[in-house]
Design a protein around this motif. Sequence first.
Motif, PDB file in Angstrom:
ATOM      1  N   PHE A   1       0.839  -1.208   0.000  1.00 39.32           N
ATOM      2  CA  PHE A   1       0.000   0.000   0.000  1.00 39.32           C
ATOM      3  C   PHE A   1       0.865   1.246   0.000  1.00 39.32           C
ATOM      4  O   PHE A   1       2.072   1.173   0.230  1.00 39.32           O
ATOM      5  N   MET A   2       0.247   2.384  -0.273  1.00 44.29           N
ATOM      6  CA  MET A   2       0.981   3.652  -0.301  1.00 44.29           C
ATOM      7  C   MET A   2       0.539   4.527   0.858  1.00 44.29           C
ATOM      8  O   MET A   2      -0.614   4.459   1.289  1.00 44.29           O
ATOM      9  N   ALA A   3       1.455   5.366   1.323  1.00 38.73           N
ATOM     10  CA  ALA A   3       1.115   6.302   2.409  1.00 38.73           C
ATOM     11  C   ALA A   3       2.000   7.526   2.296  1.00 38.73           C
ATOM     12  O   ALA A   3       3.111   7.447   1.766  1.00 38.73           O
ATOM     13  N   ALA A   4       1.489   8.653   2.777  1.00 43.04           N
ATOM     14  CA  ALA A   4       2.286   9.880   2.700  1.00 43.04           C
ATOM     15  C   ALA A   4       2.589  10.447   4.083  1.00 43.04           C
ATOM     16  O   ALA A   4       3.209  11.491   4.230  1.00 43.04           O
ATOM     17  N   SER A   5       2.141   9.747   5.142  1.00 45.70           N
ATOM     18  CA  SER A   5       2.433  10.187   6.510  1.00 45.70           C
ATOM     19  C   SER A   5       2.344   8.982   7.440  1.00 45.70           C
ATOM     20  O   SER A   5       1.800   7.936   7.054  1.00 45.70           O
ATOM     21  N   GLU A   6       2.844   9.157   8.658  1.00 48.66           N
ATOM     22  CA  GLU A   6       2.781   8.070   9.635  1.00 48.66           C
ATOM     23  C   GLU A   6       1.323   7.698   9.927  1.00 48.66           C
ATOM     24  O   GLU A   6       0.968   6.527  10.030  1.00 48.66           O
TER      25      GLU A   6
ATOM     26  N   ASN B   1      -0.464   4.086   9.482  1.00 48.40           N
ATOM     27  CA  ASN B   1      -1.130   3.321  10.548  1.00 48.40           C
ATOM     28  C   ASN B   1      -2.568   2.975  10.183  1.00 48.40           C
ATOM     29  O   ASN B   1      -3.019   1.853  10.405  1.00 48.40           O
ATOM     30  N   THR B   2      -3.274   3.946   9.623  1.00 51.58           N
ATOM     31  CA  THR B   2      -4.676   3.704   9.253  1.00 51.58           C
ATOM     32  C   THR B   2      -4.769   2.559   8.249  1.00 51.58           C
ATOM     33  O   THR B   2      -5.569   1.627   8.407  1.00 51.58           O
ATOM     34  N   LYS B   3      -3.932   2.644   7.201  1.00 57.04           N
ATOM     35  CA  LYS B   3      -4.036   1.634   6.144  1.00 57.04           C
ATOM     36  C   LYS B   3      -3.560   0.266   6.629  1.00 57.04           C
ATOM     37  O   LYS B   3      -4.143  -0.765   6.303  1.00 57.04           O
ATOM     38  N   ARG B   4      -2.507   0.287   7.419  1.00 57.44           N
ATOM     39  CA  ARG B   4      -1.986  -0.987   7.946  1.00 57.44           C
ATOM     40  C   ARG B   4      -3.070  -1.670   8.797  1.00 57.44           C
ATOM     41  O   ARG B   4      -3.350  -2.848   8.632  1.00 57.44           O
TER      42      ARG B   4
END
Length: 341
Positions: free
Chosen positions: A149-154, A158-161
């Motif tokens: 998945f992709m993320a641009a902030s911590e 955390n939300t996506k994980r």
Amino acid sequence: MTAIATLGSHCALQVLKGAKDEGLKTILVCEKKREKLYRRFPFIDELIMVDSFKEVLDAKCQKTLEENNAVLIPHGTLIAQMSSEEIESIKTPVFGNKWILRWESDRVMKEKLMREANLPMPKPVTDPKDIEKLVIVKRQGAAGGKGYFMAASEEEYNTKRNQLISEGVLSKDETLYIQEYAAGVLAYLQFFYSPLTNELEFFGVDQRHESDIEGLGRIPAEQQLKSKKVPSFNVIGNSPLVLRESLLDEVYTMGENFVEAAKRVVAPGMNGPFCIEGVYDENAKFTSFEFSARIVAGTNIYMDGSPYYSLLFNENMSMGKRIAREIKIATEKNQLDKITT
Ligand code: AMP
């Protein structure tokens, strides 16, 4: 006579057709659920039926392979379904270097070999707290992009994980690997290195089509913003690509650097087919996020020969056929030990 054996999945059809064209016996280790599929192809001489591919490690299966003087061609399914220890314990001669497959499966070792080869890589992010730019979060092993998945902030990380854990895609204790996202044109560079001639051949380029990240580009931004689904990078298929000719020189240099680095860190080196995977940015600068130290399924698009191999061979030459040719030549010269482990 030497036989060619492989597991029934990934690029088995291409590998065994190429072997048959070279006049070698072909053996498929076949899961019962796939028997009907593979029986359709007359170039497969013998099927060893198994319940699971792990049976390739059993004495019975290895005995059949030994009786046939078989060389086993490793591919992505072998790596995905067996541990490095299991692969290393295979008694049947494995084409290429089975010891380098551990360097493909383990993220830390992988990064080390890529550094040794001087491949420009996206920056790794060791702690989610340090996420400042867009990153891609990966699982260990040859997961095939599923659950990435992709993320641009911590916070987004955390939300996506957590969402993927609650959906059962990721497990709670799974160690994830974070790396900066490299934007550009995807290019998976396919090579073959022959220790018999000490020559590096550039075979071709493919692009992977991944679901459902690609589907996202087909819906309007308004719907994208409303979607709560975490898109994945699950490979569905591949398509061909040719590069600007001005990029080829650098492609060969990257391949040669990789071969040299592999010789230094994991004997006998990078023998046989391999792939360097990455993206070209707006300045045609290549960033590599991955390598495969064996045949990749992207070579399946060139079963009749690739554009670059048509420049090197005056005949149709697939990667499967190239492997069989190498085995044939080595057998004739009594040098099988040079191309197998
Ligand atoms: P991998 O398992 O590393 O081959 O990654 C699977 C897929 O994720 C690739 O085929 C790319 O589409 C995508 N990908 C992986 N790493 C990156 C990266 N650093 N930047 C952009 N896309 C990436």
